[in-house]
Enzyme design. Structure first.
Site, short mmCIF file in Angstrom:
data_model
loop_
_atom_site.label_atom_id
_atom_site.label_comp_id
_atom_site.label_asym_id
_atom_site.label_seq_id
_atom_site.Cartn_x
_atom_site.Cartn_y
_atom_site.Cartn_z
CD GLU A 93 -71.99 24.19 -47.83
OE1 GLU A 93 -71.93 25.05 -47.26
OE2 GLU A 93 -70.78 23.58 -48.54
CG HIS A 130 -68.55 23.15 -45.65
ND1 HIS A 130 -68.37 23.46 -47.06
CD2 HIS A 130 -67.06 22.95 -45.20
CE1 HIS A 130 -67.26 23.17 -47.51
NE2 HIS A 130 -66.49 22.86 -46.45
CB CYS A 160 -64.68 25.91 -47.59
SG CYS A 160 -63.37 24.79 -47.33
#
Lengths: 228, 89
Positions: free
Chosen positions: A197, A195, A92
């Site tokens: 994560e 994302h 990002c």
């Protein structure tokens, strides 16, 4: 060969980073010994993985990622990449910083809808040859996106197709050629808008992002990365 | 180095998106203006940044302004810039 229990990762923290702690969680559950690196120091980065997390570095003033790229730590990151010390992953805002720094080609700008988009999207794996993906068994991953400036653009549509790792199944932001994530020519730097994560554990609702972390881990502990 | 006898020169850097780069802000404003029956042909947004630079001469100051505009204020993939002299001497 690197022992799986001794893998290290550094997460760069800029003023305005906000995915640094999610990333810490994701890397820790994958067995990395993780440290935060404050952006203001030009220091030797001696990690197996350097992670540039999402957020709004320097408030994203001027352009997204534009001011962060002048932080002292970014020259260390550039040296780290040139020396092929390990892998660099930018997610990002991290991806935006890597393009502004010229490490990855192109640039990210405001979505065609001019809106912040926060939802789960499907991305297709286009290139399995990079360390970040080569141990992923799936063809399509469901990953969350959360950005207003995620439209990928490259000058004169000049992008080597082998650099594209991930493509959106349904382009949410107007990116050129549905690009969601790209690598550099040496395959040691990966930038993506979704994302991983935020999708690395069952408690988060999805574990698809963890395939990426597992792939990195396998690569770093395999024979292929010895000469790094 | 800032020296006593240096003067301050003012510049305005006008940044606009390059031709062919979609400008969603402009496109949205365009739609609204058309809906309000204004006969507008196109709308493009840009930004303006004012710099005051202390240098020995106007030429060096202008070169510095160009350098800053090129290296930092704009990303050449997306944007073009124009430098306007504010004649502040």
């Amino acid at each position: 060969m690197k022992n799986a229990n001794s893998l290290t990762a550094g997460i760069i923290v800029f003023p305005g980073s906000n995915c640094d702690r999610d990333t810490f969680f994701a890397l820790t559950i994958n067995g990395f010994d993780v440290k935060y690196i404050w952006h203001d120091f030009n220091q030797l980065l001696d990690f197996d993985l350097v992670f540039i997390p999402g957020g709004f570095s320097y408030g994203d003033y001027l352009r997204v990622g534009a001011l962060a790229r002048f932080s002292p730590v970014m020259s260390s990151v550039e040296k780290y990449i040139l020396n092929k010390r390990g892998l660099v992953l930018g997610v990002c805002n991290g991806f935006q910083i890597l393009t502004e720094a010229g490490v990855l080609p192109g640039v990210l700008t405001v979505n065609t809808s001019h809106r912040f988009i926060c939802k789960d999207v499907e991305v297709e794996i286009i290139n399995y040859d990079t360390p970040f993906i080569n141990n992923v068994q799936k063809k399509i991953l469901t990953l969350p996106i959360a950005h207003k400036e995620g439209r990928y653009i490259v000058n004169d549509n000049k992008l080597d197709p082998t650099n594209i790792v991930l493509k959106y199944k349904e382009n949410p932001n107007g990116s050129f050629d549905d690009v969601a994530g790209i690598v550099n020519e040496e395959y040691n730097v990966f930038g993506l808008m979704p994302h991983p994560e935020r999708a690395c554990h069952g408690v988060l609702g999805s574990e698809d992002g963890n395939y990426i972390f597992q792939s990195i881990r396998r690569y770093l502990t395999s024979a292929e990365s010895i000469n790094n | 180095m800032i020296k006593e006898k240096q003067k301050t020169f003012g510049f305005e850097v006008k940044v606009k998106l390059r031709e062919g780069i979609l400008d969603p802000q402009g496109a949205t404003t365009f739609k609204v203006l058309r809906r309000l029956n204004y006969n507008v042909e196109s709308v493009r947004f840009g930004k303006s940044i004012e710099l005051e630079i202390k240098e020995d001469s106007y030429e060096t100051a202008k070169d510095k302004a160009k350098e800053i505009a090129y290296k930092i204020l704009t990303n050449p993939v997306l944007e073009d810039f124009e430098i306007i002299d504010l004649n502040r001497k």
